[in-house]
Design an enzyme around this catalytic site. Structure first.
Site, PDB file in Angstrom:
ATOM      1  N   ASP A 205       0.740  -1.024   0.037  1.00  0.00           N
ATOM      2  CA  ASP A 205       0.079   0.045  -0.142  1.00  0.00           C
ATOM      3  C   ASP A 205       0.914   1.236  -0.064  1.00  0.00           C
ATOM      4  O   ASP A 205       1.972   1.127   0.049  1.00  0.00           O
ATOM      5  CB  ASP A 205      -0.880  -0.020   1.227  1.00  0.00           C
ATOM      6  CG  ASP A 205      -2.192   0.832   0.924  1.00  0.00           C
ATOM      7  OD1 ASP A 205      -2.037   1.631   0.035  1.00  0.00           O
ATOM      8  OD2 ASP A 205      -3.151   0.936   1.615  1.00  0.00           O
TER       9      ASP A 205
HETATM   10  C1  BGC Z   1      -5.134   3.173   0.200  1.00  0.00           C
HETATM   11  C2  BGC Z   1      -5.380   1.889  -0.871  1.00  0.00           C
HETATM   12  C3  BGC Z   1      -5.132   2.429  -2.455  1.00  0.00           C
HETATM   13  C4  BGC Z   1      -3.870   3.131  -2.371  1.00  0.00           C
HETATM   14  C5  BGC Z   1      -3.620   3.809  -3.786  1.00  0.00           C
HETATM   15  C6  BGC Z   1      -3.810   3.794  -0.048  1.00  0.00           C
HETATM   16  O1  BGC Z   1      -3.881   5.046   0.690  1.00  0.00           O
HETATM   17  O2  BGC Z   1      -4.755   2.543   1.321  1.00  0.00           O
HETATM   18  O3  BGC Z   1      -6.335   1.385  -0.729  1.00  0.00           O
HETATM   19  O4  BGC Z   1      -5.404   1.543  -3.283  1.00  0.00           O
HETATM   20  O5  BGC Z   1      -3.811   4.363  -1.490  1.00  0.00           O
HETATM   21  O6  BGC Z   1      -4.406   4.885  -4.141  1.00  0.00           O
END
Ligand code: BGC
Length: 739
Positions: free
Chosen positions: A275
């Protein structure tokens, strides 16, 4: 038949060997820098989804230091970036990812709302449409499905998930993966799915985003891991690590989780992405001293791609030079990333998803809007309908009051990808389009809490004047439709709340309108279960509409006017107050089950144990009567089957859908088992007066759980089977599983 099968196997074997040769030879020609570049995922500045941006990502593409981009779309923009990748020595194409969570341009209800449709084919269809549109808009990869089981509605990200139930979560995880990926990733209208957030993100303490998780293995295996596993089984091409720790070690550095469990036990074949900056975050987690150690831990744990943290980009080379990491580990990760690109056909044509004509043809086509409207209709949950106030008469003079009555941006909710809110339909627009005589007054701000207003970018207004205008509108109407709840920014990522009621400014408005004595329908917009004790005690009709997407206003109007009979059923418990949290239907009995007459039993002094609205709950304009639940036998052999039947009759005045739910209880087992667990459901449509016998077949496989020794087995003994319209109002029959 056999010949055809053998031929197909041969062809796929040849294709696989070809792919392997291509990728191995490519990797052999790559420098270490080029390899590391493939593991580096950076965001473009087209959208912001995290706390940290990097200015010079284009430079990184040009130098081969970046293999994938997220938050960039449109055929033109992705073509422009892909052109840069084509200028690098080996011309390895970029992979474009994005959070296409509930639609790309045509936005469907938020996932929590969509789950309340209990309509699996429809959920597959919305994923298919999302993939059609995203792929036409230059994208190869969605960061979905999010399958985190959550029992705490304070957590804003419950909006993105499908609620609290494991079994339902498994079904939805599979259909979503199928919908995105289809059965051929090389088709230009399919995209890679990414199951997230692996693992346990939904169990963060106190519902506060990014917080700690602490959980027994048993709890993981039984309740939290199955939906991720179902997505893997359905062929999810990628998986995303969670921000939280799992058994003391951040998911992103957790070898047991990413390698032992995901790859070895479950046979996951795709690549693992972190993530947003979660490799870096292992430093504040207190697991590593610096990025050098973080990169080593993540790669060795099984992370292939670094999202936005640039830790692999800056540390891996040094780690190899200092013999901390064998190049083989990097090669394996690179192989998996390149394999995904190969499967998408990007080596044949890196621009195959950059077709402006296709984008114009596919995106937001009428059929997609039609499905969006249907999904929004089916996601709406009727909590109460005294009188009945609903459906409204077409001729009624309606006062629409509340800050969410004409709020276009809110309709598409959070994580609305490339959704253009200017194309979304508000409730006011929906009512007008249906020819309803409606006057609108905002009445209040979503919140008057100065701090929250600042965070949501709201301006202060003259609340007294707004209230007066609203009361005038109410007095002049036959019926008042209140559009209240949360604005879209009050749920989603980094949007946890400790009070999940309707904000005070709106509560004041509702109370004042109630005093006019006009019949009131409370139409709620919300990204999570809300606490509604006062509302339930005072307002005659309550509808939960979530954030219904592009077609929200039409869908809500359809329900208000009875053109669509509401059928949604909650997939997450609505508590009476936040003190009851965590509260969920599949709870255990404890050694001192609640007894109102016995002080020393499990309960509160100040609130009941049961929720306000239980899991599976939702009313209709018609009524359904359940006949007796019957079993084909009262014993079940280990290799046998049982049939449960219940006849459901539509006894009311409208045609409508009913979701018949089946729950199971293992009365005595080697470990505590919940009082009930969903094991099946059937969504049926009955015309008024019509009846249908609903059947469920049960085998020992449905009775399995993780036993005292963590074996997944069914134990002989007494079971109870429950069926009903929700988890509370069930009838129960007994049977015995024979050894
Ligand atoms: C979120 C994810 C997301 C990623 C990319 C993160 O802050 O937890 O769910 O896919 O950002 O945008």
């Amino acid at each position: 038949m056999k010949c055809i099968l053998a031929l197909l196997l041969l062809i796929s074997g040849v294709a696989y060997a070809q792919q392997q040769r291509f990728l191995t030879s490519l990797i052999q020609r790559m420098t270490l820098d080029e390899k590391i570049g493939q593991l580096n995922l950076l965001t473009s500045d087209m959208d912001v989804t995290g706390p940290f941006m990097k200015e010079n990502y284009k430079q990184d593409i040009l130098s081969g230091a970046c293999g994938a981009i997220f938050n960039a779309y449109t055929p033109q923009y992705t073509r422009m970036l892909q052109d840069m990748a084509m200028k690098t020595r080996l011309k390895v194409p970029l992979l474009f990812g994005y959070d296409v969570i509930h639609g790309h341009k045509t936005i469907f209800p938020i996932p929590l709302g969509e789950a309340c449709t209990w309509d699996l084919p429809l959920m597959e269809k919305t994923a298919r449409i999302a993939a059609e549109e995203a792929s036409a808009d230059g994208l190869h990869w969605t960061y979905s499905p999010m399958v985190d089981i959550a029992r705490d509605p304070r957590w804003g990200r419950v909006a993105e998930g499908v609620g609290e139930d494991t079994w339902l979560g498994e079904q939805i995880a599979s259909v979503k993966v199928r919908g995105y990926q289809g059965n051929d990733l090389s088709a230009t209208n399919t995209i890679l799915a990414c199951v997230k957030h692996f693992a346990l993100y939904g169990a963060i303490e106190a519902g506060r985003d990014y917080n700690t998780v602490d959980m027994s293995r048993r709890q993981m295996y039984q309740f939290y891991l199955p939906p991720y596993k179902a997505a893997v089984k359905a062929g999810a091409a990628t998986a995303m690590t969670a921000f939280n720790e799992v058994d003391g070690i951040p998911a992103t550095g957790n070898h047991w989780l990413l390698t032992e469990l995901l790859r070895k036990e479950w046979g996951f074949k795709g690549f693992v992405v972190t993530d947003y900056t979660s490799i870096n975050e292992m430093i504040p987690h207190g697991i590593v001293k610096n990025e050098y150690e973080a990169a080593e831990l993540a790669l060795k744990a099984g992370v292939d791609m670094d999202m936005q943290g640039s830790v692999y980009a800056t540390q891996l080379k040094k780690l190899v030079a200092e013999k901390k990491i064998p190049v083989k580990l990097i090669d394996d990760a690179v192989y998996r990333v390149l394999e995904a690109k190969y499967k998408l056909g990007l080596f044949q044509d890196p621009y195959r998803y950059c077709d402006t004509l296709r984008a114009a043809r596919v995106i937001m086509q009428p059929e997609h809007l039609h499905v969006a409207r249907e999904t929004a209709q089916k996601s709406i949950v009727l909590l109460k309908n005294e009188g009945p106030v609903l459906p409204l008469k077409q001729s009624a003079k309606v006062a629409l009051i509340g800050p969410l009555g004409d709020a276009q941006r809110d309709m598409i909710g959070n994580w609305s990808a490339a959704g253009d809110y200017k194309k979304s339909v508000t409730l006011l627009q929906g009512l007008k389009a249906a020819g309803v005589a409606v006057t609108y007054a905002q009445g209040a701000q979503v919140t008057s809490d100065a701090q929250l207003m600042g965070k949501l970018g709201l301006q202060t207004g003259d609340e007294d004047a707004m209230l007066k205008e609203a009361l005038d509108a109410a007095r002049g109407a036959d019926v008042v439709v209140m559009a209240l709840g949360e604005s879209q920014g009050m749920s989603g990522e980094a949007a946890s709340r400790s009070d999940i009621g309707i904000p005070a400014s709106q509560k004041r408005l509702l109370e004042a309108v109630m005093q006019t004595g006009k019949p009131v329908v409370l139409t709620l917009f919300n990204g999570r279960p809300l606490t509604l004790e006062w509302e339930n005690a005072h307002v005659p009709a309550i509808l939960v509409t979530w954030f219904g997407g592009t077609q929200a206003g039409h869908a809500i109007t359809d329900v208000l006017l009875g053109k669509f009979n509401p059928s949604g059923k909650l997939t997450m418990t609505f508590p009476r107050n936040v003190g009851q949290i965590p509260i969920y239907y599949n709870r255990k009995n404890t050694g001192r089950p609640m007894d109102a007459n016995n002080k020393y039993t499990s309960k509160y002094l100040d609130v009941a144990n049961d929720p306000l609205f239980p899991f599976g709950y939702g009313l209709s304009y018609t009524t359904f009567e359940y006949g007796p639940l019957q079993l084909s036998a009262n014993t079940l052999a280990m290799n046998g089957a049982l049939r449960a039947t219940v006849t459901v009759t539509n006894t009311g005045g409208y045609d409508g859908y009913e979701t018949v739910q089946l729950y199971l209880r293992d009365v005595t087992a080697s470990v505590n088992r919940p009082l009930q667990e969903l094991r099946g459901f059937k969504k049926i449509f009955l015309k008024k007066g019509e009846k249908q016998e609903v059947r469920f077949d049960i085998t020992a496989a449905d009775l399995r759980f993780y036993d005292r020794n963590m074996r997944y087995v069914a134990e002989p003994g007494e079971f109870r089977l429950q069926a009903g319209p929700n988890s509370r109002d069930v009838q129960e029959v007994k049977f015995e599983l024979k050894p």
